[in-house]
Design an enzyme around this catalytic site. Structure first.
Site, PDB file in Angstrom:
ATOM      1  N   PRO A  39       1.193  -1.228   0.037  1.00 41.43           N
ATOM      2  CG  PRO A  39      -0.499  -1.622   1.883  1.00 41.43           C
ATOM      3  CD  PRO A  39       1.052  -1.914   1.267  1.00 41.43           C
ATOM      4  CE  LYS A  40       2.861   6.564  -4.119  1.00 37.71           C
ATOM      5  NZ  LYS A  40       3.207   7.382  -2.853  1.00 37.71           N
ATOM      6  CG  PHE A  41       0.878   3.771   4.405  1.00 38.67           C
ATOM      7  CD1 PHE A  41       0.568   4.487   5.324  1.00 38.67           C
ATOM      8  CD2 PHE A  41       1.416   2.722   3.654  1.00 38.67           C
ATOM      9  CE1 PHE A  41       0.107   2.766   5.970  1.00 38.67           C
ATOM     10  CE2 PHE A  41       1.199   1.293   4.105  1.00 38.67           C
ATOM     11  CZ  PHE A  41       0.810   1.620   5.898  1.00 38.67           C
TER      12      PHE A  41
END
Length: 289
Positions: free
Chosen positions: A28-30
């Protein structure tokens, strides 16, 4: 290995890459601020992507980092959660805060450090030349007894799971998915891929107004070919951009598509801009990419 360290980056692509299971890993790209955490023998130092030291506004993370063994260098994202969602506005406010103000903000909304890579390991030294999967195992082992607010980002080699993450995690403020080859080493440049929700896009910086050490606005080239000035930069973004702009000599003056004058630059700098603003004469830049 001493900071600043050239960082691995991600290139935007329209869809998730797919191959035999185990070929690609997905994370996931925070939505926060890129940060290196360096644990030395007697302190913890935090660095922005530009190489600027940012320990002061993120002192709560620096204190948490003292649980790491000396000789550790981690790559990740400083994020702030509010009401079950990542709040990028709170991240920006913290990044630009003074010492006293950062303490107040940290007490109200503590930060978290989402870690996706280990660059130096207390037992193995510089591990950047190792495969992603090896570094991932070292990272998980290193953080196994650390706990929040320092945590490894989730990762999967299952394409279908990554698709579910892409759709389901958006409500929590997750920007998209970062894709990494299992065999890839850690090196500078856009070696990863990212698929993002289309709220923002990226633009090449071709110049600036004001001084290189304190730019007021940036001149950016948009996907449609126009060159435009951004809105006035927030203090934290101006500092990050200045680290790149001051590393090269200023170029000759030029004009935007609308006729505004700016100083050109050969700095290799990319910024994120809000999609909804790119149709107008002035564009909103949100962070260095």
């Amino acid at each position: 290995m001493e900071p600043p360290v050239p960082l691995a980056l991600a290139e935007a692509v329209p869809r998730l890459p797919q191959g035999r299971q185990g070929t690609w890993w997905y994370e996931p790209k925070f939505d926060g601020h890129r940060m290196l955490m360096v644990r030395t023998a007697d302190s913890v130092r935090l660095f922005a992507r530009s190489g600027r030291m940012v320990t002061t506004p993120w002192m709560d993370l620096a204190l948490a980092g003292r649980a790491l063994p000396p000789g550790t260098m981690l790559d990740g994202e400083a994020v702030i959660w509010q009401d079950g969602r990542i709040d990028f506005g709170a991240v920006q406010a913290r990044a630009a805060s003074s010492v006293d103000r950062s303490r107040v903000l940290a007490a109200r909304l503590p930060a978290s450090y989402a870690v996706w890579d280990v660059l130096t390991h207390p037992d193995h030294g510089d591990v950047r030349a190792r495969r992603y999967t090896e570094r991932r195992r070292l990272l998980l082992d290193l953080l196994s007894e650390i706990g929040p607010p320092i945590q490894a980002v989730p990762a999967t080699d299952d394409y279908e799971t990554a698709l579910v993450w892409y759709e389901a995690l958006r409500a929590q403020g997750i920007e998209g998915i970062v894709c990494k080859r299992a065999a890839s080493t850690y090196r500078a440049g856009r070696i990863w891929q990212k698929v993002r929700h289309a709220d923002t896009s990226e633009a090449d910086v071709v110049g600036y107004t004001g001084a290189s050490a304190q730019p007021r606005t940036l001149a950016v080239r948009l996907a449609d070919g126009r060159t435009v000035l951004t809105q006035r930069l927030p203090a934290a973004l101006a500092q990050d951009a200045a680290a790149y702009l001051t590393a090269v000599a200023p170029g000759p003056p030029a004009t935007t598509t609308a006729g505004d004058t700016y100083t050109t630059t050969t700095a290799e700098l990319v910024v994120e801009v809000l999609e909804g603003t790119t149709r107008h004469q002035v564009v909103t830049a949100t962070r260095v990419r």
